[in-house]
Design a protein around this motif. Structure first.
Motif, PDB file in Angstrom:
ATOM      1  N   ARG A 106     -28.545  -8.380  -1.576  1.00  0.00           N
ATOM      2  CA  ARG A 106     -29.691  -7.517  -1.829  1.00  0.00           C
ATOM      3  C   ARG A 106     -30.707  -8.219  -2.747  1.00  0.00           C
ATOM      4  NH1 ARG A 106     -30.148  -1.829  -1.449  1.00  0.00           N
ATOM      5  NH2 ARG A 106     -27.999  -1.686  -0.758  1.00  0.00           N
ATOM      6  N   ASN A 107     -31.987  -8.084  -2.405  1.00  0.00           N
ATOM      7  CA  ASN A 107     -33.013  -8.703  -3.248  1.00  0.00           C
ATOM      8  C   ASN A 107     -33.232  -7.882  -4.512  1.00  0.00           C
ATOM      9  OD1 ASN A 107     -33.463 -10.628  -1.242  1.00  0.00           O
ATOM     10  ND2 ASN A 107     -34.852  -9.245  -0.162  1.00  0.00           N
ATOM     11  N   LEU A 108     -33.693  -8.565  -5.548  1.00  0.00           N
ATOM     12  CA  LEU A 108     -34.005  -7.853  -6.789  1.00  0.00           C
ATOM     13  C   LEU A 108     -35.493  -8.024  -7.089  1.00  0.00           C
ATOM     14  CD1 LEU A 108     -32.963  -6.317  -9.353  1.00  0.00           C
ATOM     15  CD2 LEU A 108     -32.700  -8.556 -10.426  1.00  0.00           C
ATOM     16  N   VAL A 109     -36.193  -6.885  -7.136  1.00  0.00           N
ATOM     17  CA  VAL A 109     -37.613  -6.899  -7.493  1.00  0.00           C
ATOM     18  C   VAL A 109     -37.816  -5.920  -8.632  1.00  0.00           C
ATOM     19  CG1 VAL A 109     -39.986  -6.455  -6.721  1.00  0.00           C
ATOM     20  CG2 VAL A 109     -38.345  -7.508  -5.152  1.00  0.00           C
ATOM     21  N   ILE A 110     -38.378  -6.399  -9.732  1.00  0.00           N
ATOM     22  CA  ILE A 110     -38.673  -5.515 -10.864  1.00  0.00           C
ATOM     23  C   ILE A 110     -40.171  -5.602 -11.130  1.00  0.00           C
ATOM     24  CG2 ILE A 110     -38.171  -4.957 -13.278  1.00  0.00           C
ATOM     25  CD1 ILE A 110     -35.523  -6.539 -12.977  1.00  0.00           C
ATOM     26  N   GLU A 111     -40.826  -4.454 -11.088  1.00  0.00           N
ATOM     27  CA  GLU A 111     -42.273  -4.442 -11.327  1.00  0.00           C
ATOM     28  C   GLU A 111     -42.552  -4.648 -12.822  1.00  0.00           C
ATOM     29  OE1 GLU A 111     -44.662  -4.589  -9.161  1.00  0.00           O
ATOM     30  OE2 GLU A 111     -43.195  -4.506  -7.523  1.00  0.00           O
ATOM     31  N   PRO A 112     -43.685  -5.281 -13.127  1.00  0.00           N
ATOM     32  CA  PRO A 112     -43.969  -5.566 -14.541  1.00  0.00           C
ATOM     33  C   PRO A 112     -44.387  -4.310 -15.319  1.00  0.00           C
ATOM     34  CG  PRO A 112     -45.821  -6.254 -13.177  1.00  0.00           C
ATOM     35  CD  PRO A 112     -44.728  -5.794 -12.239  1.00  0.00           C
ATOM     36  N   THR A 113     -44.158  -4.343 -16.626  1.00  0.00           N
ATOM     37  CA  THR A 113     -44.686  -3.321 -17.524  1.00  0.00           C
ATOM     38  C   THR A 113     -45.444  -4.061 -18.627  1.00  0.00           C
ATOM     39  OG1 THR A 113     -42.857  -3.360 -19.100  1.00  0.00           O
ATOM     40  CG2 THR A 113     -42.575  -1.958 -17.147  1.00  0.00           C
ATOM     41  N   SER A 114     -45.967  -3.339 -19.598  1.00  0.00           N
ATOM     42  CA  SER A 114     -46.703  -3.999 -20.678  1.00  0.00           C
ATOM     43  C   SER A 114     -45.771  -4.863 -21.532  1.00  0.00           C
ATOM     44  CB  SER A 114     -47.418  -2.977 -21.547  1.00  0.00           C
ATOM     45  OG  SER A 114     -46.465  -2.144 -22.171  1.00  0.00           O
ATOM     46  N   LYS A 115     -44.451  -4.660 -21.394  1.00  0.00           N
ATOM     47  CA  LYS A 115     -43.517  -5.438 -22.218  1.00  0.00           C
ATOM     48  C   LYS A 115     -42.533  -6.277 -21.424  1.00  0.00           C
ATOM     49  CE  LYS A 115     -43.347  -2.863 -26.478  1.00  0.00           C
ATOM     50  NZ  LYS A 115     -42.479  -2.220 -27.456  1.00  0.00           N
ATOM     51  N   THR A 116     -42.496  -6.082 -20.115  1.00  0.00           N
ATOM     52  CA  THR A 116     -41.504  -6.830 -19.331  1.00  0.00           C
ATOM     53  C   THR A 116     -42.168  -7.506 -18.133  1.00  0.00           C
ATOM     54  OG1 THR A 116     -40.948  -4.788 -18.158  1.00  0.00           O
ATOM     55  CG2 THR A 116     -39.535  -5.398 -20.001  1.00  0.00           C
ATOM     56  N   PRO A 117     -41.612  -8.627 -17.709  1.00  0.00           N
ATOM     57  CA  PRO A 117     -42.239  -9.421 -16.647  1.00  0.00           C
ATOM     58  C   PRO A 117     -41.958  -8.886 -15.243  1.00  0.00           C
ATOM     59  CG  PRO A 117     -40.220 -10.478 -17.349  1.00  0.00           C
ATOM     60  CD  PRO A 117     -40.378  -9.259 -18.214  1.00  0.00           C
ATOM     61  N   LYS A 118     -42.692  -9.435 -14.297  1.00  0.00           N
ATOM     62  CA  LYS A 118     -42.391  -9.175 -12.895  1.00  0.00           C
ATOM     63  C   LYS A 118     -41.267 -10.125 -12.486  1.00  0.00           C
ATOM     64  CE  LYS A 118     -44.556  -9.036  -8.306  1.00  0.00           C
ATOM     65  NZ  LYS A 118     -44.461  -7.606  -7.983  1.00  0.00           N
ATOM     66  N   VAL A 119     -40.282  -9.562 -11.810  1.00  0.00           N
ATOM     67  CA  VAL A 119     -39.153 -10.377 -11.369  1.00  0.00           C
ATOM     68  C   VAL A 119     -39.042 -10.265  -9.856  1.00  0.00           C
ATOM     69  CG1 VAL A 119     -36.637 -10.693 -11.492  1.00  0.00           C
ATOM     70  CG2 VAL A 119     -37.899  -9.960 -13.532  1.00  0.00           C
ATOM     71  N   ILE A 120     -39.008 -11.405  -9.178  1.00  0.00           N
ATOM     72  CA  ILE A 120     -38.734 -11.408  -7.743  1.00  0.00           C
ATOM     73  C   ILE A 120     -37.580 -12.372  -7.501  1.00  0.00           C
ATOM     74  CG2 ILE A 120     -39.623 -11.800  -5.404  1.00  0.00           C
ATOM     75  CD1 ILE A 120     -42.432 -11.542  -6.508  1.00  0.00           C
ATOM     76  N   LEU A 121     -36.487 -11.827  -7.027  1.00  0.00           N
ATOM     77  CA  LEU A 121     -35.349 -12.676  -6.660  1.00  0.00           C
ATOM     78  C   LEU A 121     -35.004 -12.334  -5.219  1.00  0.00           C
ATOM     79  CD1 LEU A 121     -33.290 -12.315  -9.969  1.00  0.00           C
ATOM     80  CD2 LEU A 121     -34.747 -14.229  -9.285  1.00  0.00           C
ATOM     81  N   ASN A 122     -35.458 -13.219  -4.321  1.00  0.00           N
ATOM     82  CA  ASN A 122     -35.343 -12.945  -2.895  1.00  0.00           C
ATOM     83  C   ASN A 122     -34.683 -14.137  -2.200  1.00  0.00           C
ATOM     84  OD1 ASN A 122     -35.879 -12.729  -0.102  1.00  0.00           O
ATOM     85  ND2 ASN A 122     -37.572 -11.313  -0.513  1.00  0.00           N
ATOM     86  N   ALA A 123     -33.412 -13.978  -1.902  1.00  0.00           N
ATOM     87  CA  ALA A 123     -32.656 -15.081  -1.300  1.00  0.00           C
ATOM     88  C   ALA A 123     -33.015 -15.264   0.180  1.00  0.00           C
ATOM     89  CB  ALA A 123     -31.162 -14.831  -1.456  1.00  0.00           C
ATOM     90  N   ASP A 124     -33.565 -14.238   0.820  1.00  0.00           N
ATOM     91  CA  ASP A 124     -33.972 -14.357   2.228  1.00  0.00           C
ATOM     92  C   ASP A 124     -35.173 -15.286   2.355  1.00  0.00           C
ATOM     93  OD1 ASP A 124     -32.054 -12.456   2.889  1.00  0.00           O
ATOM     94  OD2 ASP A 124     -33.450 -10.814   2.462  1.00  0.00           O
ATOM     95  N   LEU A 125     -36.135 -15.108   1.461  1.00  0.00           N
ATOM     96  CA  LEU A 125     -37.360 -15.904   1.521  1.00  0.00           C
ATOM     97  C   LEU A 125     -37.304 -17.123   0.590  1.00  0.00           C
ATOM     98  CD1 LEU A 125     -39.939 -12.943   1.465  1.00  0.00           C
ATOM     99  CD2 LEU A 125     -39.194 -14.262   3.462  1.00  0.00           C
ATOM    100  N   GLY A 126     -36.266 -17.206  -0.198  1.00  0.00           N
ATOM    101  CA  GLY A 126     -36.170 -18.323  -1.143  1.00  0.00           C
ATOM    102  C   GLY A 126     -37.186 -18.230  -2.268  1.00  0.00           C
ATOM    103  N   ILE A 127     -37.481 -17.000  -2.704  1.00  0.00           N
ATOM    104  CA  ILE A 127     -38.439 -16.825  -3.808  1.00  0.00           C
ATOM    105  C   ILE A 127     -37.682 -16.386  -5.063  1.00  0.00           C
ATOM    106  CG2 ILE A 127     -40.489 -15.568  -4.621  1.00  0.00           C
ATOM    107  CD1 ILE A 127     -41.267 -15.171  -1.712  1.00  0.00           C
ATOM    108  N   PHE A 128     -37.879 -17.168  -6.116  1.00  0.00           N
ATOM    109  CA  PHE A 128     -37.217 -16.861  -7.385  1.00  0.00           C
ATOM    110  C   PHE A 128     -38.270 -16.990  -8.484  1.00  0.00           C
ATOM    111  CE2 PHE A 128     -34.493 -19.086  -4.418  1.00  0.00           C
ATOM    112  CZ  PHE A 128     -33.467 -18.175  -4.221  1.00  0.00           C
ATOM    113  N   GLU A 129     -38.712 -15.870  -9.021  1.00  0.00           N
ATOM    114  CA  GLU A 129     -39.839 -15.911  -9.960  1.00  0.00           C
ATOM    115  C   GLU A 129     -39.687 -14.914 -11.094  1.00  0.00           C
ATOM    116  OE1 GLU A 129     -43.477 -16.761  -6.778  1.00  0.00           O
ATOM    117  OE2 GLU A 129     -43.573 -15.057  -8.144  1.00  0.00           O
ATOM    118  N   ILE A 130     -40.071 -15.356 -12.283  1.00  0.00           N
ATOM    119  CA  ILE A 130     -40.211 -14.430 -13.406  1.00  0.00           C
ATOM    120  C   ILE A 130     -41.579 -14.718 -14.008  1.00  0.00           C
ATOM    121  CG2 ILE A 130     -39.324 -13.720 -15.665  1.00  0.00           C
ATOM    122  CD1 ILE A 130     -36.545 -14.396 -14.731  1.00  0.00           C
ATOM    123  N   THR A 131     -42.486 -13.752 -13.950  1.00  0.00           N
ATOM    124  CA  THR A 131     -43.857 -13.995 -14.388  1.00  0.00           C
ATOM    125  C   THR A 131     -44.394 -12.831 -15.224  1.00  0.00           C
ATOM    126  OG1 THR A 131     -44.671 -13.023 -12.323  1.00  0.00           O
ATOM    127  CG2 THR A 131     -44.490 -15.412 -12.366  1.00  0.00           C
ATOM    128  N   GLY A 132     -45.286 -13.179 -16.148  1.00  0.00           N
ATOM    129  CA  GLY A 132     -45.931 -12.142 -16.959  1.00  0.00           C
ATOM    130  C   GLY A 132     -45.520 -12.253 -18.417  1.00  0.00           C
TER     131      GLY A 132
END
Lengths: 124, 177
Positions: free
Chosen positions: A2-28
């Motif tokens: 299962r992919n993990l996507v966390i939307e950003p808040t004023s204190k926490t980053p955007k997280v995209i962990l997608n093994a299907d597309l090969g995207i691994f990102e923590i931004t913000g």
């Protein structure tokens, strides 16, 4: 898995962990009071992923700010990626930072010195 | 210190929501006044660590005993600007028996060179350094690194059990070349 996507808040980053597309990102920005609570899900996901990773994992970090409690959690993430690398998987950490942000460049260098895994500094 | 130099001052209980609101407000203010980007980021970083330090400290205290004349969960937070520096001041009550440890830690940080601070930061981050509990130690080192100046501090005796601990961090408004 299962992919993990966390939307950003004023204190926490955007997280995209997608093994299907090969995207691994923590931004913000990452300045939560309870960084351990926030990153637990991320660490669990990576732990699970590392059991059967893609042939190549390029993990992008692009943080505007982070607090010191996040810095410990980031190190925990890097350690997991380092272990994948040591187990023979192809892993690269790409530490993006705004080209004029010397503090963030220096922080990237600090981590780079502590780790035994390909760690690229990417000014943008 | 003149009153018009103060961007923000607060005295009272410190909650996570309050810390968020202060950060947001001061960030907007710095943004609106067109402060240098690098200076703005440093001020914001130092502010986050200072405020969260106090928040974590107060949060860890047991509920206040109503018979205690010292309102130990109350803190003072102040952010201001002078000609050359921004200053971030926090104040809170600490138990007197914690003072030697705090003082030793602050003095050690204040004595350290830029390179030594970097090394100290890495030691505490990786848990190989001198015994530090949690991330509070890291916060203080980070404040000193971003500030680039000595941390000001004072312990003002309140009674036989408590003192009022104030900490001042400064961030230069002149971006270094």
């Amino acid at each position: 898995m299962r992919n993990l996507v966390i939307e950003p808040t004023s204190k926490t980053p955007k997280v995209i962990l997608n093994a299907d597309l090969g995207i691994f990102e923590i931004t913000g920005r990452s300045i939560p009071e309870d960084a351990i609570g926030f990153y637990r899900k991320v660490l669990d996901w990576i732990e699970e992923y590392s059991k059967n990773p893609l042939p190549e994992t390029a993990f992008k970090f692009h943080l505007e700010y982070f607090n010191t409690s996040s810095s410990k959690c980031l190190l925990d993430i890097f350690r997991k990626l380092e272990r994948m690398h040591k187990n023979g998987h192809k892993v690269v950490i790409r530490w993006h930072y705004d080209a004029d942000d010397e503090d963030m460049a220096e922080t990237g260098q600090d981590y780079q010195a502590l780790l035994d895994v390909p760690f690229e500094l990417v000014p943008v | 210190m003149q009153l018009n130099n103060i961007i923000f001052v607060y005295q009272g209980e410190v909650t996570a929501d309050l810390v968020s609101s202060i950060l947001q407000m001061v960030e907007n203010k710095l943004e609106g006044e067109g402060e240098d980007r690098k200076v703005k980021k440093r001020v914001f970083n130092v502010m986050v660590e200072c405020l969260q330090n106090v928040y974590h400290h107060l949060d860890a205290l047991p509920p206040t005993d109503p018979s205690n004349p010292v309102r130990d969960k109350t803190a003072l937070l102040m952010i201001g600007r002078e000609e050359k520096d921004y200053f971030i001041i926090t104040g809170n009550h600490v138990l007197n028996d914690r003072i030697p440890d705090l003082k030793a830690r602050l003095d050690r940080i204040n004595r350290a060179s830029k390179e030594e601070l970097k090394q100290l930061y890495q030691e505490v981050l990786t848990g190989t350094g001198f015994s530090e509990k949690g991330t509070a130690g890291l916060g203080m080192i980070d404040i000193a690194r971003k500030s680039g100046q000595r941390l000001g501090y004072d312990f003002h005796p309140v009674n036989e059990k408590y003192s009022f601990f104030s900490l001042e961090a400064r961030v230069s408004r002149i971006p270094e070349k």
